[in-house]
Motif scaffolding. Structure first.
Motif, PDB file in Angstrom:
ATOM      1  N   ASP A 197       0.838  -1.198   0.000  1.00 31.20           N
ATOM      2  CA  ASP A 197       0.000   0.000   0.000  1.00 31.20           C
ATOM      3  C   ASP A 197       0.877   1.255   0.000  1.00 31.20           C
ATOM      4  N   ASP A 198       0.719   2.113   1.015  1.00 30.84           N
ATOM      5  CA  ASP A 198       1.461   3.374   1.060  1.00 30.84           C
ATOM      6  C   ASP A 198       2.656   3.328   1.991  1.00 30.84           C
TER       7      ASP A 198
ATOM      8  N   ARG B 277       2.729  -1.920  10.423  1.00 30.66           N
ATOM      9  CA  ARG B 277       2.802  -0.512  10.027  1.00 30.66           C
ATOM     10  C   ARG B 277       3.099   0.395  11.225  1.00 30.66           C
TER      11      ARG B 277
ATOM     12  N   SER C 144       1.621   4.945   7.850  1.00 28.87           N
ATOM     13  CA  SER C 144       0.604   4.682   6.845  1.00 28.87           C
ATOM     14  C   SER C 144      -0.625   5.532   7.131  1.00 28.87           C
TER      15      SER C 144
ATOM     16  N   ASP D 249      -3.428   4.052   6.884  1.00 30.36           N
ATOM     17  CA  ASP D 249      -4.393   2.999   7.199  1.00 30.36           C
ATOM     18  C   ASP D 249      -3.820   2.046   8.244  1.00 30.36           C
TER      19      ASP D 249
ATOM     20  N   ALA E 290      -6.270  -3.816   7.103  1.00 31.32           N
ATOM     21  CA  ALA E 290      -4.923  -3.599   6.579  1.00 31.32           C
ATOM     22  C   ALA E 290      -3.956  -4.610   7.183  1.00 31.32           C
TER      23      ALA E 290
ATOM     24  N   ARG F 195      -4.428  -7.831   5.368  1.00 31.06           N
ATOM     25  CA  ARG F 195      -3.824  -7.737   4.030  1.00 31.06           C
ATOM     26  C   ARG F 195      -2.309  -7.851   4.091  1.00 31.06           C
ATOM     27  N   ASP F 196      -1.729  -7.325   5.144  1.00 33.09           N
ATOM     28  CA  ASP F 196      -0.273  -7.361   5.265  1.00 33.09           C
ATOM     29  C   ASP F 196       0.258  -8.784   5.396  1.00 33.09           C
TER      30      ASP F 196
END
Length: 281
Positions: free
Chosen positions: A22-23, A70, A79, A81, A86, A89-90
């Protein structure tokens, strides 16, 4: 395939580096090797270093993969999020980056809930799950508790400048930490978490601590743990491997041997196919 950045490796196959997602990017360590891949999922604001004793107890016959979520640890990036989704997803991002299709997931506290959700959503990829003093379905989050959580994190905010450089506190502000903790409480409600646990089809083992955790009062934590009896009664794939004397915060330090035993038990069960599955490699 997710790309790696800034990595190091040795001749034995051990790898450490940053995995973009992601970011942001996550600091990951992978011992490599041909053993069963074990992915370790940290407590809410903990780091991968908490697992070093469990990794040592299991030894070199396993492939150990750890990472900092994160804004946790010294390297993982901030991040926009920090949601639970999240975090789930990680798990996929780290496994994909390391070329691992199937893994045994081990989670402590917040990480136990992540592990349960990931194993439930990925029955063909989860080899087994070990849940360490977490993923107890219990209605402990209400409006009064939400306010207590926000107050607690506002009070510890003054420590942030001192502890963040050490990696002991995440690079999150007090409100972000409070929101994350409140979300965990809502996800742990009996109506939310019980269906996830009831649907697990892989060998799942709990290691349960004793006493209190940070921010709890009196026997709150022990009352929350009582919900596990109904979980194990409903789902034959789930068993309690051990109830240990150490408290929530010390369990990975003082009872790493019990966690390692639970990993071995879960792996043995999935290899034997005792839960109605075909033995898996």
């Amino acid at each position: 395939m997710t790309k790696h950045t800034g990595h190091t490796a040795n001749d034995a196959g051990q790898w450490s580096g940053m995995v973009p997602v992601d970011d942001t990017a996550l600091a990951v360590t992978d011992t490599g090797g041909a053993g069963t891949p074990v992915l370790y999922l940290n407590g809410q604001f903990a780091t991968q270093g908490y697992w070093r004793r469990t990794v040592a107890e299991l030894g070199t016959g396993w492939r150990h993969i750890t990472y900092d979520e994160r804004a946790r640890g010294r390297k993982s990036g901030r991040s926009a999020d920090y949601s639970f989704e999240a975090a789930v997803r990680d798990v996929d991002a780290v496994l994909e980056a390391r070329g691992v299709e199937k893994a045994l997931v081990v989670g402590w506290s917040y990480g136990a809930v992540v592990a349960a959700h990931w194993a439930n959503r990925n029955p063909g990829r989860a080899l087994a799950a070990v849940l360490v003093d977490g993923a107890f379905p219990y209605d402990w989050m209400d409006e009064a508790m939400e306010e207590r959580v926000r107050t607690l994190f506002r009070r510890v905010a003054w420590l942030s400048p001192l502890l963040r450089p050490t990696g002991l506190l995440p690079r999150m502000n007090a409100e972000e930490m409070a929101v994350s903790n409140i979300e965990l409480g809502r996800l742990s409600l009996e109506s939310e978490l019980s269906p996830v646990l009831d649907a697990l089809t892989v060998p799942t083992r709990y290691v349960v601590a004793s006493g209190t955790s940070f921010g709890s009062r009196g026997d709150e934590q022990e009352r929350i743990r009582t919900s596990l009896a109904e979980v194990t009664a409903r789902n034959p794939h789930i068993e309690v491997s051990a109830k240990v004397p150490s408290n929530h915060g010390a369990i990975l330090k003082k009872d790493a041997a019990a966690v390692a035993r639970a990993v071995r038990e879960a792996d043995t069960a999935r290899r034997a196919g005792v839960d109605g599955q075909a033995p898996a490699d």
